[in-house]
Design an enzyme around this catalytic site. Structure first.
Site, PDB file in Angstrom:
ATOM      1  N   ASN A 102      13.718  -8.446   5.401  1.00 50.77           N
ATOM      2  CA  ASN A 102      14.022  -7.770   6.360  1.00 50.77           C
ATOM      3  C   ASN A 102      13.903  -8.557   7.616  1.00 50.77           C
ATOM      4  O   ASN A 102      12.668  -9.308   7.854  1.00 50.77           O
ATOM      5  CB  ASN A 102      13.318  -6.205   6.684  1.00 50.77           C
ATOM      6  CG  ASN A 102      13.537  -5.254   5.426  1.00 50.77           C
ATOM      7  OD1 ASN A 102      14.675  -5.265   4.746  1.00 50.77           O
ATOM      8  ND2 ASN A 102      12.472  -4.735   4.879  1.00 50.77           N
ATOM      9  N   GLU A 146       9.086  -4.086   9.769  1.00 50.59           N
ATOM     10  CA  GLU A 146       8.152  -3.089  10.292  1.00 50.59           C
ATOM     11  C   GLU A 146       6.888  -3.927  10.869  1.00 50.59           C
ATOM     12  O   GLU A 146       6.079  -3.142  11.762  1.00 50.59           O
ATOM     13  CB  GLU A 146       7.565  -2.046   9.572  1.00 50.59           C
ATOM     14  CG  GLU A 146       8.735  -0.996   8.992  1.00 50.59           C
ATOM     15  CD  GLU A 146       8.506  -0.114   8.185  1.00 50.59           C
ATOM     16  OE1 GLU A 146       7.055   0.276   7.795  1.00 50.59           O
ATOM     17  OE2 GLU A 146       9.056   0.771   7.607  1.00 50.59           O
ATOM     18  N   HIS A 173       7.871 -11.486   5.653  1.00 52.18           N
ATOM     19  CA  HIS A 173       7.521 -11.184   4.426  1.00 52.18           C
ATOM     20  C   HIS A 173       8.503 -10.561   3.469  1.00 52.18           C
ATOM     21  O   HIS A 173       9.464 -10.281   3.827  1.00 52.18           O
ATOM     22  CB  HIS A 173       6.359 -10.108   4.478  1.00 52.18           C
ATOM     23  CG  HIS A 173       6.746  -8.824   5.020  1.00 52.18           C
ATOM     24  ND1 HIS A 173       7.103  -8.651   6.657  1.00 52.18           N
ATOM     25  CD2 HIS A 173       7.296  -7.518   4.416  1.00 52.18           C
ATOM     26  CE1 HIS A 173       7.473  -7.465   6.934  1.00 52.18           C
ATOM     27  NE2 HIS A 173       7.529  -6.744   5.755  1.00 52.18           N
ATOM     28  N   MET A 174       8.279 -11.046   2.176  1.00 51.30           N
ATOM     29  CA  MET A 174       9.339 -10.532   1.240  1.00 51.30           C
ATOM     30  C   MET A 174       8.799  -9.384   0.470  1.00 51.30           C
ATOM     31  O   MET A 174       7.726  -9.548   0.026  1.00 51.30           O
ATOM     32  CB  MET A 174       9.536 -11.925   0.272  1.00 51.30           C
ATOM     33  CG  MET A 174      10.203 -11.967  -0.868  1.00 51.30           C
ATOM     34  SD  MET A 174      10.159 -13.495  -1.649  1.00 51.30           S
ATOM     35  CE  MET A 174      11.261 -14.592  -0.585  1.00 51.30           C
ATOM     36  N   HIS A 175       9.820  -8.643  -0.071  1.00 54.91           N
ATOM     37  CA  HIS A 175       9.256  -7.668  -0.959  1.00 54.91           C
ATOM     38  C   HIS A 175       9.963  -7.818  -2.146  1.00 54.91           C
ATOM     39  O   HIS A 175      11.275  -8.236  -2.598  1.00 54.91           O
ATOM     40  CB  HIS A 175       9.959  -6.190  -0.534  1.00 54.91           C
ATOM     41  CG  HIS A 175       9.578  -5.808   0.617  1.00 54.91           C
ATOM     42  ND1 HIS A 175       8.584  -4.903   0.886  1.00 54.91           N
ATOM     43  CD2 HIS A 175      10.027  -6.178   1.999  1.00 54.91           C
ATOM     44  CE1 HIS A 175       8.507  -4.723   2.384  1.00 54.91           C
ATOM     45  NE2 HIS A 175       9.278  -5.416   2.928  1.00 54.91           N
ATOM     46  N   ILE A 233       0.865  -1.225  -0.022  1.00 53.35           N
ATOM     47  CA  ILE A 233       0.100  -0.014  -0.056  1.00 53.35           C
ATOM     48  C   ILE A 233       0.803   1.372   0.038  1.00 53.35           C
ATOM     49  O   ILE A 233       0.359   2.492  -0.233  1.00 53.35           O
ATOM     50  CB  ILE A 233      -1.061   0.114   1.241  1.00 53.35           C
ATOM     51  CG1 ILE A 233      -0.165  -0.072   2.376  1.00 53.35           C
ATOM     52  CG2 ILE A 233      -1.911  -0.914   0.970  1.00 53.35           C
ATOM     53  CD1 ILE A 233      -1.179   0.317   3.701  1.00 53.35           C
TER      54      ILE A 233
END
Length: 114
Positions: A88, A96, A101-103, A32
């Site tokens: 991260n 955060e 999770h993977m970006h 988002i």
């Protein structure tokens, strides 16, 4: 919702999100607050807090997450020019939300660290 519950709600389709892929093991959706023209998050459907919580029992989820990220990169036509995959870990690593999770980032040259 830094505790990961937002991801669970997206996985369960309790809140709206632009889901680009979902199977029994992972869900992928548009970030988002994108940092690039293409910014997709890939999350396991089971709760894993961070990469520190990968163990013998759940280690195959990472391979599946990478496989899905690569397929999405091809589908979004960013695989030839290149893309970045980032995971991260914890506060100092830039995580955060307390949920692994993977970006997947692409669509432009990405120079800086995330």
């Amino acid at each position: 919702m830094k505790d990961g519950s937002v991801f669970k709600k997206i996985i369960n389709k309790e809140i709206p999100a632009s889901i680009v892929y979902q199977d029994k093991r992972v869900t992928a959706f548009e970030d988002i607050k994108p940092k690039a023209p293409i910014h997709i998050l890939i999350v396991p459907n089971i709760f894993i807090a961070s990469s520190n919580d990968i163990n013998k029992k759940n280690k195959n989820i990472l391979a599946h997450m990478f496989y899905i990220a690569i397929n999405i990169a091809k589908e979004k036509k960013i695989s030839e020019e290149g893309y970045k995959i980032i995971i991260n870990c914890n506060k100092n690593g830039g995580q955060e939300i307390n949920y692994l999770h993977m970006h997947l980032l692409g669509g432009k040259k990405i120079n800086s660290l995330f």
